[in-house]
Design a protein around this motif. Structure first.
Motif, mmCIF file in Angstrom:
data_model
loop_
_atom_site.group_PDB
_atom_site.id
_atom_site.type_symbol
_atom_site.label_atom_id
_atom_site.label_comp_id
_atom_site.label_asym_id
_atom_site.label_seq_id
_atom_site.Cartn_x
_atom_site.Cartn_y
_atom_site.Cartn_z
ATOM 1 N N SER A 116 0.829 -1.216 0.000
ATOM 2 C CA SER A 116 0.000 0.000 0.000
ATOM 3 C C SER A 116 0.861 1.263 0.000
ATOM 4 O O SER A 116 0.401 2.331 -0.392
ATOM 5 N N GLU A 120 0.756 4.414 -4.926
ATOM 6 C CA GLU A 120 0.322 5.749 -5.357
ATOM 7 C C GLU A 120 1.475 6.523 -5.992
ATOM 8 O O GLU A 120 2.599 6.055 -6.035
ATOM 9 N N PHE A 210 -2.651 1.232 7.807
ATOM 10 C CA PHE A 210 -3.840 0.605 7.222
ATOM 11 C C PHE A 210 -3.661 -0.913 7.280
ATOM 12 O O PHE A 210 -3.161 -1.531 6.339
ATOM 13 N N LEU A 253 -13.015 0.738 -9.140
ATOM 14 C CA LEU A 253 -12.437 -0.430 -8.469
ATOM 15 C C LEU A 253 -11.244 0.072 -7.670
ATOM 16 O O LEU A 253 -10.277 0.573 -8.240
ATOM 17 N N GLU A 255 -8.054 -0.474 -5.271
ATOM 18 C CA GLU A 255 -7.093 -1.500 -4.888
ATOM 19 C C GLU A 255 -5.905 -0.841 -4.201
ATOM 20 O O GLU A 255 -5.483 0.258 -4.562
ATOM 21 N N ASP A 256 -5.419 -1.565 -3.193
ATOM 22 C CA ASP A 256 -4.251 -1.069 -2.476
ATOM 23 C C ASP A 256 -3.017 -1.922 -2.764
ATOM 24 O O ASP A 256 -1.983 -1.781 -2.128
ATOM 25 N N HIS B 34 -9.918 1.690 -12.533
ATOM 26 C CA HIS B 34 -9.134 1.249 -11.383
ATOM 27 C C HIS B 34 -8.498 2.452 -10.714
ATOM 28 O O HIS B 34 -7.922 3.302 -11.382
ATOM 29 N N VAL B 35 -8.644 2.511 -9.421
ATOM 30 C CA VAL B 35 -8.008 3.581 -8.641
ATOM 31 C C VAL B 35 -7.160 2.921 -7.570
ATOM 32 O O VAL B 35 -7.661 2.116 -6.781
ATOM 33 N N ARG B 36 -5.902 3.234 -7.570
ATOM 34 C CA ARG B 36 -4.998 2.670 -6.553
ATOM 35 C C ARG B 36 -4.858 3.662 -5.422
ATOM 36 O O ARG B 36 -4.477 4.822 -5.642
ATOM 37 N N ILE B 37 -5.165 3.174 -4.261
ATOM 38 C CA ILE B 37 -5.161 4.063 -3.106
ATOM 39 C C ILE B 37 -4.868 3.233 -1.868
ATOM 40 O O ILE B 37 -5.348 2.103 -1.734
ATOM 41 N N ALA B 38 -4.058 3.772 -0.979
ATOM 42 C CA ALA B 38 -3.654 3.007 0.208
ATOM 43 C C ALA B 38 -4.832 2.753 1.137
ATOM 44 O O ALA B 38 -4.891 1.753 1.842
ATOM 45 N N ALA B 40 -7.748 1.816 0.512
ATOM 46 C CA ALA B 40 -8.796 1.000 -0.099
ATOM 47 C C ALA B 40 -9.519 0.157 0.946
ATOM 48 O O ALA B 40 -10.732 -0.078 0.842
#
Lengths: 321, 569
Positions: A116, A120, A210, A253, A255-256, B34-38, B40
Motif C-alpha cells: 500500500s 500511489e 492501514f 475499483l 485496490e491497495d 481502477h483507482v490505486r489508493i492506500a 482501499a
C-alpha cells in the motif's frame, strides 16, 4: 460432532502487482544537505533502561557521570577518589559520592514495506524512507543505537542495534533496498517485536497503519510493547478529504495492491460520508492511544517535503517522549 | 396517432437506435476505472457498513438503464411531434389566412395564425387545403401535407399592406385544392371581417369565420395622396392632394398631420378645400419622397401614413450646336421644361451629323436625306431594343406627314433601330425645313419635347401609387415619353402594385401607399352581430408535446434525486 475443523482456506497470494513504485535509491536518499539540516535535533526519552553503553540518555544506573545522585557508605573496593572528605571531617565516617550514569538509548525502527506504500504517485514509501533515515541520523548522532525491523506480513530483523555515525550509510543502504513485499501485518509484527525481549528503548513505527486486521488490533499490539513509542503516520491529503482525489467518483475499483480482488464501489455522497466517518474513527483511535500512552504521533504528508515536516516536529530542537 | 416531424418508420427506427446507443453507453459506463489508493481497506469497510440489498444490487444497472431509456424515448417522441390524427371527414376544408392590411393591428396576425394552426390540426389531413392571401391566393398546405410544414411556412408571413384579395380569389375560383372532387366545401376565413364581406355561402361552399380581427373604434387614416402640376403654373412644382379621415368619415384636422420630405419633417403651404381635402401647394417636383402621417398613431397602423415619390420636373439641360435647326432651337428655348446650357453640362445635345459637339451625350442628330433611314433610334447598351412603332408613337412621329416628307425628298421614308452606347435619334433635316410645314404644325413642339425627354430618360409622371391597383403613368399628359421601364414590365399595359411600400420597377423607385378609404372606415367598424366566429375545436397548444416533455423532466428529476441518494449506478 465435528472432529476436525476444516482449515480455513489459505487466501491466494496476491498476484504480482504491476506498476508498483520503486523505493528511493541510496543516492537520492543519502542527501548530505538533508542530513546536515537534522544535526540540531535530538531525541530524548524520560529514562532509558540501564545496561547500555555510556552515552547521553539518562538512566537509573549509578556510576560514572556528571550528575550527582547520592552518598553511600564506603566499602572496600570503592574508588578512593569518590570519598567525600568534608563529610568524613564532620561525621568521622567515610562516604563516597555516587553519580547518575548516562547511557545510550536503543531506537527500534519498524518500517512498513507493504504494497500500500508503493501504489500511489508519489508513493508513501519515499516519505517513509526519508523519515526513517532522518530519525536514525538523529539517534546515531547522539550516540544511540539503531535497530531496523522492516515488516510486511511478517517482521524481519535487518539489524538489532548499530551505533556510531558511521553506520548511517549502512542504514541508508538498507532503506534503499526496501522494495514492496506483501500486505500490512502491523499487529502481527508488533506482537513479534514484543516477543523479542529487547532492551527497553524507543520504538518508532513508520507506516500508513492501514492494517487489514483493523486499527483496534494495531492499538492492542502497540500496547503490548514495553518501550516508549513514536508513531510516524504516512498520510496523503485525500485520506481525510477524499473529494480532493481526482478519480474518486462514479463506479470505481479500489485496490491497495495487497489484495487479489479490488473493492468495487460506487462513489455516492452517502458512501463518501461513511468513508470519512471510518477514517475519523481510524485517526481518533491512533490519537487516543498516543494520548493515553504518552506516545508521540506525527503525520507526514507524502506529497510534501519531509524535512520541513520534521522541522515542525522537533520544534525547539528536541522531541521528548 | 401520427408524427409531424418524422414518418412512423423513422420514429421507430430512431427509438431503436436510441435504445441501442443508451445501452452501449450504459455498458461503457459500467466499465469501472481502477483507482490505486492506500486507504482501499477503509473504503471497503465503509461500503460494507450499509451494503445494497441484493435485489437492488442485481437490478440496479437495469433500473438505471430503463430510467435513462424512458427519458430518452420520451424526448425523442416529443421531438417527433406526435399528434392524434383526426377522423375522416365528408367535406373538404379550405383555410384562408387573409394576411392583408386588415390583420396589421395589435397581435391580430398572431392570433389568426394560432387559430388557423389549431383548426388545421383538428381537420382530416386529406381534406384540408390552406391558402395565404395575395394578389393570387398562394397555397400554404396541400391536402395530406404535414401541419409542421404549415408552421414553418407561416414563420415568414407578415401582414401585407394591401387590401384583401379574398373576395377576388373566391370569385375567380382560385381556392380549389381538394374541393375539385365535387364534395361540399367549408371555407374557413381568418382575417378582417371587411375582407370577407362580399363573400357569401353557397349551396356547395359554406363560409365560416375562424378568426376576425378586432375593430379599432377610433381609427383614423390617410386615404388619398396624389400629385398634379402646380396650379400656379410653375413647371418645376406640383400640388399634392392629401385626404385623411376619422372613423366617422370626417376629415382629420390639419394640425393632426405631419409632413416630411426625404425623411425630414417640413412645414408646407396648405390649402383646405371645402370638402375637407387638403392641397399642399407648390411642392418642388424634384423626385423626392413626400410623406404624410398622423401625429398620433392608433391601434391600426396600416393607414396611419402614406408616401409619394414626387415627379421630377426639373428642366432638362439641352445644348444646341450652331448647326442645330432653328425650329428646334426655338422650340427648346420657348419650352420651360428645357434649359439651354453648354455641352459639358447638358443632358442632351442637338447637332447636325458630322459636328463635333457633345458627342458623349444622347443627341438629336439632323442628317441629310439619303444617308440613312428617315428616323433612326439608337438605344443604350443596357436597354432592350425598343418596339419601333411604339417608339414612333411615343415621340409623336406618327403625326408627321411622312408622305409630304417622301415627296419633298423623293425618297422612301423609313425608320430603324440600332444598338449603341447611348440613346440617340437621327432625323432627316428635311423634317425641320420651314417650307415643309412641320415646324409650324402644333405637333412640332410636342415632337421636340418628347424626343428630348426620351433622350434624357426623364422620369415619368406618376400622380399616385395605391396598393392593390394598377400603376398610373400620366407622362403622356405632360409631354413626356412613356417610361421604358414601366412599358417593359407592364402586362397588357397594366402594372399591378401588390402592396404598400417602395416598389422598384427596374431602377425606377415608386412609393406605394395603402390609401384605401373603405379599409380605413371598415377597420373602425365592429363585426356585425350575425357574423359568428367558430370557436377553435380542440386545444390551441400542443398538449401531447408538453405532456411528454413534462414527464421526461420529472423522470430526470427523479434520476438526479436517486443519484444524490446513491441509489443509482
Amino acid at each position: 460432532m465435528m472432529l476436525f475443523r476444516r482449515r480455513p482456506r489459505v487466501a491466494a497470494a496476491p498476484a504480482a502487482v504491476s506498476g508498483l513504485a520503486d523505493p528511493l535509491t541510496f543516492e537520492a536518499l543519502f542527501d548530505p544537505t538533508f542530513l546536515a539540516a537534522l544535526r540540531p535535533f535530538s531525541l530524548r526519552i524520560s529514562r532509558a533502561q540501564k545496561g547500555g553503553r555510556l552515552a547521553e540518555q539518562r538512566t537509573n544506573a549509578r556510576g560514572q557521570g556528571a550528575e550527582f545522585a547520592d552518598f553511600k557508605p564506603y566499602v572496600a573496593g570503592d574508588d578512593l577518589r569518590a570519598i567525600d572528605w568534608n563529610v568524613y571531617r564532620r561525621l568521622g565516617r567515610l562516604f563516597v559520592r555516587v553519580f547518575e550514569e548516562s547511557q545510550d538509548m536503543p531506537v527500534y525502527f519498524l518500517l512498513d514495506r507493504s504494497r500500500s506504500l508503493f501504489v500511489e504517485r508519489p508513493p508513501r514509501i519515499h516519505a517513509a524512507q526519508e523519515a526513517t533515515l532522518a530519525l536514525a541520523a538523529v539517534a546515531l548522532d547522539q550516540h544511540d543505537s539503531v535497530g531496523l525491523f522492516p515488516f510486511s506480513d511478517t517482521l524481519e530483523i535487518e539489524f538489532r542495534a548499530v551505533s556510531g555515525k558511521g553506520n548511517l550509510a549502512r542504514v541508508a543502504h538498507s532503506l534503499a533496498g526496501y522494495s514492496a513485499l506483501q500486505g500490512t501485518g502491523l499487529a502481527a509484527a508488533l506482537a513479534h517485536l514484543a516477543g523479542l525481549r529487547l532492551r527497553q528503548g524507543l520504538v518508532i513505527v513508520v507506516s500508513d497503519f492501514f492494517d487489514e486486521a483493523g486499527i483496534e488490533s494495531v492499538v492492542r499490539g502497540l500496547e503490548q510493547l514495553p518501550h516508549r513509542l513514536l508513531l510516524v503516520q504516512i498520510v496523503k491529503a485525500y485520506d481525510a478529504d477524499p473529494e480532493r482525489h481526482p478519480d474518486l467518483s462514479g463506479d470505481i475499483l479500489l485496490e491497495d495492491g495487497e489484495h487479489a480482488q479490488p473493492t468495487s464501489v460506487t462513489i455516492t455522497p452517502d458512501l463518501m460520508a461513511r468513508y470519512k466517518a471510518a477514517y475519523r474513527r481510524f485517526t481518533d483511535a491512533l490519537s487516543e492511544f498516543a494520548r493515553t500512552r504518552g506516545a508521540g504521533l506525527v503525520q507526514i504528508d507524502a506529497d510534501k517535503p519531509v524535512r520541513d515536516q520534521l522541522s515542525a516536529l522537533f520544534g525547539d530542537g528536541a522531541v521528548k517522549l | 396517432m401520427s408524427f409531424l416531424s418524422l414518418p412512423l418508420w423513422a420514429v421507430i427506427a430512431g427509438a431503436v437506435c436510441l435504445a441501442a446507443l443508451l445501452f452501449g453507453l450504459q455498458v461503457l459506463k459500467a466499465r469501472q476505472k481502477h483507482v490505486r489508493i492506500a486507504a482501499a481497506g477503509l473504503w471497503a469497510q465503509a461500503a460494507r457498513v450499509t451494503p445494497l440489498r441484493v435485489f437492488r444490487q442485481r437490478f440496479q444497472r437495469w433500473l438505471a438503464y430503463l430510467l435513462i431509456l424512458a427519458i430518452g424515448l420520451l424526448l425523442w417522441a416529443a421531438g417527433a411531434r406526435p399528434e392524434i390524427t383526426p377522423g375522416r371527414d365528408a367535406v373538404d376544408h379550405i383555410f384562408y389566412l387573409d394576411a392583408s392590411a386588415g390583420l396589421t393591428g395589435r397581435d391580430d396576425l398572431a392570433q389568426a395564425r394560432r387559430a388557423l394552426m389549431a383548426d388545421v390540426r383538428n381537420t382530416d389531413p386529406a381534406r384540408r387545403t390552406v391558402y395565404l392571401d395575395g394578389p393570387v391566393a398562394a397555397p400554404l398546405l396541400q391536402p395530406g401535407e404535414n401541419p409542421a410544414l404549415l408552421s414553418r411556412r407561416l414563420d415568414g408571413v407578415r401582414a401585407r399592406l394591401a387590401p384583401s384579395s379574398f373576395a377576388h380569389a373566391v370569385a375567380n375560383q382560385e381556392l380549389t385544392g381538394a374541393s375539385a372532387s365535387g364534395r361540399p366545401t367549408v371555407v374557413h376565413y381568418y382575417g378582417a371581417w371587411s375582407g370577407a364581406r362580399d363573400v357569401t355561402s353557397t349551396a356547395g361552399q359554406r363560409l365560416v369565420y375562424g378568426y376576425l380581427a378586432r375593430p379599432t373604434l377610433d381609427n383614423r387614416g390617410v386615404v388619398a395622396l396624389g400629385a398634379s402640376p402646380a396650379a400656379s403654373g410653375d413647371a418645376g412644382r406640383a400640388d399634392i392632394l392629401v385626404e385623411a379621415i376619422g372613423a366617422d368619415g370626417r376629415p382629420v384636422p390639419t394640425d393632426a398631420l405631419r409632413f416630411s420630405r426625404d425623411g425630414r419633417d417640413v412645414v408646407v403651404d396648405i390649402l383646405a378645400r371645402p370638402d375637407g381635402k387638403l392641397i399642399v401647394r407648390d411642392a418642388v417636383a424634384d423626385g423626392g419622397l413626400f410623406a404624410v402621417r398622423l401625429a398620433r398613431s392608433d391601434a391600426f397602423p396600416a393607414d396611419d401614413q402614406a408616401s409619394l415619390r414626387l415627379p421630377d420636373r426639373r428642366p432638362v439641360r439641352v445644348a444646341l450646336s450652331s448647326g442645330a435647326p432653328a425650329a428646334v432651337a426655338r422650340a427648346v428655348r420657348l419650352n420651360p421644361a428645357f434649359a439651354v446650357t453648354a455641352p459639358k453640362d447638358a443632358q442632351v445635345v442637338v447637332r447636325r451629323a458630322g459636328e463635333r459637339f457633345g458627342e458623349d451625350r444622347p443627341a438629336l442628330v439632323v442628317t441629310q436625306a439619303g444617308e440613312q433611314s428617315a428616323f433612326v433610334f439608337t438605344y443604350g447598351a443596357d436597354e432592350a431594343e425598343p418596339d419601333l412603332s411604339a417608339a414612333l408613337a411615343s415621340l409623336g412621329i406618327s403625326a408627321v406627314e411622312t408622305q409630304t416628307l417622301a415627296r419633298t425628298t423623293r425618297r422612301e421614308v423609313s425608320a430603324e433601330t440600332r444598338p449603341g452606347q447611348q440613346r440617340g435619334v437621327a432625323v432627316w433635316s428635311a423634317l425641320f425645313d420651314e417650307r415643309g410645314g412641320f415646324p409650324a404644325a402644333s405637333e412640332f413642339p410636342v415632337f421636340v419635347s418628347r424626343t428630348l425627354s426620351w433622350l434624357a430618360d426623364t422620369p415619368p409622371w406618376i400622380p399616385y401609387a395605391q396598393a392593390g391597383t394598377d400603376l398610373t403613368d400620366q407622362s403622356d399628359l405632360y409631354g413626356l415619353a412613356a417610361d421604358r421601364r414601366i412599358a417593359d414590365r407592364a402586362l397588357n399595359g397594366d402594372l399591378f402594385l401588390d402592396q404598400a411600400g417602395e416598389a422598384r420597377i427596374g431602377d425606377l423607385r415608386v412609393a406605394v401607399s395603402l390609401t384605401d378609404r373603405t379599409l380605413t372606415l371598415d377597420a373602425a367598424r365592429a363585426v356585425p352581430a350575425d357574423v359568428i366566429v367558430t370557436p377553435v375545436q380542440g386545444p390551441t397548444v400542443d398538449l401531447l408535446f408538453i405532456l411528454l416533455v413534462v414527464i421526461a423532466g420529472l423522470l430526470l428529476l427523479l434520476e438526479w434525486r436517486l443519484q444524490q441518494r446513491g441509489a443509482m449506478a
